[in-house]
Design a protein around this motif. Structure first.
Motif, PDB file in Angstrom:
ATOM      1  N   GLU A   7       0.825  -1.208   0.000  1.00 26.19           N
ATOM      2  CA  GLU A   7       0.000   0.000   0.000  1.00 26.19           C
ATOM      3  C   GLU A   7       0.859   1.258   0.000  1.00 26.19           C
ATOM      4  O   GLU A   7       0.579   2.231  -0.719  1.00 26.19           O
ATOM      5  CB  GLU A   7      -0.923  -0.011   1.223  1.00 26.19           C
ATOM      6  N   ALA A   8       1.923   1.251   0.805  1.00 23.95           N
ATOM      7  CA  ALA A   8       2.810   2.410   0.862  1.00 23.95           C
ATOM      8  C   ALA A   8       3.502   2.635  -0.469  1.00 23.95           C
ATOM      9  O   ALA A   8       3.646   3.770  -0.936  1.00 23.95           O
ATOM     10  CB  ALA A   8       3.839   2.216   1.979  1.00 23.95           C
ATOM     11  N   SER A   9       3.921   1.524  -1.107  1.00 26.58           N
ATOM     12  CA  SER A   9       4.576   1.638  -2.405  1.00 26.58           C
ATOM     13  C   SER A   9       3.606   2.168  -3.454  1.00 26.58           C
ATOM     14  O   SER A   9       3.964   3.006  -4.290  1.00 26.58           O
ATOM     15  CB  SER A   9       5.116   0.267  -2.823  1.00 26.58           C
ATOM     16  N   ARG A  10       2.381   1.690  -3.413  1.00 26.12           N
ATOM     17  CA  ARG A  10       1.380   2.162  -4.387  1.00 26.12           C
ATOM     18  C   ARG A  10       1.121   3.664  -4.219  1.00 26.12           C
ATOM     19  O   ARG A  10       0.919   4.380  -5.198  1.00 26.12           O
ATOM     20  CB  ARG A  10       0.077   1.375  -4.248  1.00 26.12           C
ATOM     21  N   THR A  11       1.120   4.130  -2.983  1.00 23.15           N
ATOM     22  CA  THR A  11       0.919   5.559  -2.744  1.00 23.15           C
ATOM     23  C   THR A  11       2.014   6.382  -3.411  1.00 23.15           C
ATOM     24  O   THR A  11       1.744   7.407  -4.057  1.00 23.15           O
ATOM     25  CB  THR A  11       0.886   5.846  -1.231  1.00 23.15           C
ATOM     26  N   VAL A  12       3.261   5.934  -3.276  1.00 25.71           N
ATOM     27  CA  VAL A  12       4.384   6.625  -3.928  1.00 25.71           C
ATOM     28  C   VAL A  12       4.243   6.542  -5.442  1.00 25.71           C
ATOM     29  O   VAL A  12       4.425   7.534  -6.154  1.00 25.71           O
ATOM     30  CB  VAL A  12       5.730   6.012  -3.482  1.00 25.71           C
ATOM     31  N   LEU A  13       3.905   5.368  -5.938  1.00 22.23           N
ATOM     32  CA  LEU A  13       3.741   5.175  -7.380  1.00 22.23           C
ATOM     33  C   LEU A  13       2.687   6.125  -7.951  1.00 22.23           C
ATOM     34  O   LEU A  13       2.922   6.782  -8.976  1.00 22.23           O
ATOM     35  CB  LEU A  13       3.346   3.727  -7.664  1.00 22.23           C
ATOM     36  N   GLU A  14       1.538   6.182  -7.303  1.00 28.01           N
ATOM     37  CA  GLU A  14       0.443   7.012  -7.815  1.00 28.01           C
ATOM     38  C   GLU A  14       0.812   8.491  -7.811  1.00 28.01           C
ATOM     39  O   GLU A  14       0.480   9.229  -8.746  1.00 28.01           O
ATOM     40  CB  GLU A  14      -0.823   6.756  -7.012  1.00 28.01           C
ATOM     41  N   ALA A  15       1.550   8.925  -6.783  1.00 27.82           N
ATOM     42  CA  ALA A  15       1.975  10.317  -6.736  1.00 27.82           C
ATOM     43  C   ALA A  15       2.957  10.626  -7.863  1.00 27.82           C
ATOM     44  O   ALA A  15       2.858  11.670  -8.530  1.00 27.82           O
ATOM     45  CB  ALA A  15       2.610  10.626  -5.384  1.00 27.82           C
ATOM     46  N   ALA A  16       3.899   9.718  -8.104  1.00 32.46           N
ATOM     47  CA  ALA A  16       4.888   9.931  -9.159  1.00 32.46           C
ATOM     48  C   ALA A  16       4.248   9.873 -10.540  1.00 32.46           C
ATOM     49  O   ALA A  16       4.549  10.687 -11.425  1.00 32.46           O
ATOM     50  CB  ALA A  16       5.997   8.891  -9.050  1.00 32.46           C
ATOM     51  N   ALA A  17       3.358   8.913 -10.738  1.00 27.39           N
ATOM     52  CA  ALA A  17       2.692   8.776 -12.033  1.00 27.39           C
ATOM     53  C   ALA A  17       1.826   9.994 -12.332  1.00 27.39           C
ATOM     54  O   ALA A  17       1.769  10.464 -13.475  1.00 27.39           O
ATOM     55  CB  ALA A  17       1.848   7.499 -12.055  1.00 27.39           C
TER      56      ALA A  17
END
Length: 295
Positions: A7-17
């Motif tokens: 979940e934490a990784s997805r949060t970073v991914l979505e912000a970067a994307a």
């Protein structure tokens, strides 16, 4: 509630994307290890670094673009301004490879030979540091006994001194830094592609060659015939060099530190970490020790 790692990784991914104007809906995890890999729609792979690795991410983008100019078969970054930074983490975006298999030592040798033959880039990529993150991993690891931690840190200090006094070897060049067969992809037409340039730098090419030599001497994961074929394809056997025992010792200490890092909350990896420590401390007989890979 504490977020899971996914979940934490997805949060970073979505912000970067979102910042890069790339689609992240439906993104799938490829692997969550030291770095975190995600598959995005449209044939894009996102790579999320650990905190504090912004400079390494910038270097990786610069080097892979430079390699493309020199026609070296390597992974290709998406044509956009990158890395993208989310807090202390860096996110890079890459063209997804076509269906492929992991390479073998025979696939790795010609790629390294080509890489090592290139001129040193005009831009700054830094000097090879084979000790990066070892001390931090060992100092923070809760799974280590005080005795093991003290011994490993003393071994680290010993190897630092030996590294600074290596005998003359092959000419310095650009090195991959993590040159093992897992960083080679072989696609259906037989083309070989080199991946993961996070640790690329200028330094001793013997460092790249020691990785395959350790697969024979430490892990016992390749046969002597495979190793001979690798040396023949590359044109040099690092094991005949007087500095090889030092580089092998550093490689082994790195592999201990990686197992220690990943062992938190994982009893299988913790057991492998303890086994590796016993080996380097001379408690498990001569090499090869037949270490098992950790994720």
């Amino acid at each position: 509630m504490t977020q899971s790692r996914t979940e934490a990784s997805r949060t970073v991914l979505e912000a970067a994307a979102d910042e890069a104007d790339l689609p992240a809906h439906g993104a799938e995890v490829i692997r969550l290890s030291e770095n975190e890999l995600w598959r995005l729609p449209g044939g894009i792979v996102a790579r999320i670094t650990r905190a504090g690795q912004q400079a390494a991410a910038r270097r990786e983008i610069a080097i892979t673009r430079w390699l493309a100019e020199h026609l070296v078969p390597a992974v290709v970054p998406i044509a956009m301004e990158q890395p993208v930074f989310v807090g202390e983490r860096a996110v890079t975006f890459w063209q997804e490879l076509p269906p492929h298999r992991q390479g073998c030592t025979a696939d790795l040798a010609p790629l390294l030979r080509g890489l090592h033959s290139l001129p040193v880039p005009a831009f700054e990529i830094g000097e090879l540091d084979p000790f990066v993150r070892i001390e931090t991993r060992l100092a923070r690891a809760r799974v280590l006994s005080d005795d093991d931690r003290a011994w490993l840190l003393a071994r680290l200090a010993e190897l630092r001194i030996a590294w600074a006094d290596l005998p003359a070897g092959l000419p310095r060049c650009i090195v991959h830094g993590d040159a093992w067969r897992g960083n080679v992809a072989v696609i259906a037409d037989g083309s070989r592609i080199l991946m993961d340039f996070e640790r690329a730098a200028v330094g001793q090419p013997e460092w790249d060659l020691t990785s395959t030599a350790s697969a024979l001497d430490t892990f016992g994961s390749i046969s002597r015939d495979e190793y001979v074929a690798f040396c023949r394809a590359y044109g040099h056997d690092v094991r005949v060099w007087d500095g090889y025992p030092v580089l092998l010792g550093i490689r082994e200490l790195r592999q201990v530190s990686i197992a220690v890092l990943l062992s938190e909350g994982n009893p299988v990896i913790a057991e492998q970490a303890r086994f590796r420590i016993a080996c380097v401390r001379g408690q498990r007989g001569p090499r090869p020790w037949e270490w098992e890979a950790v994720p």
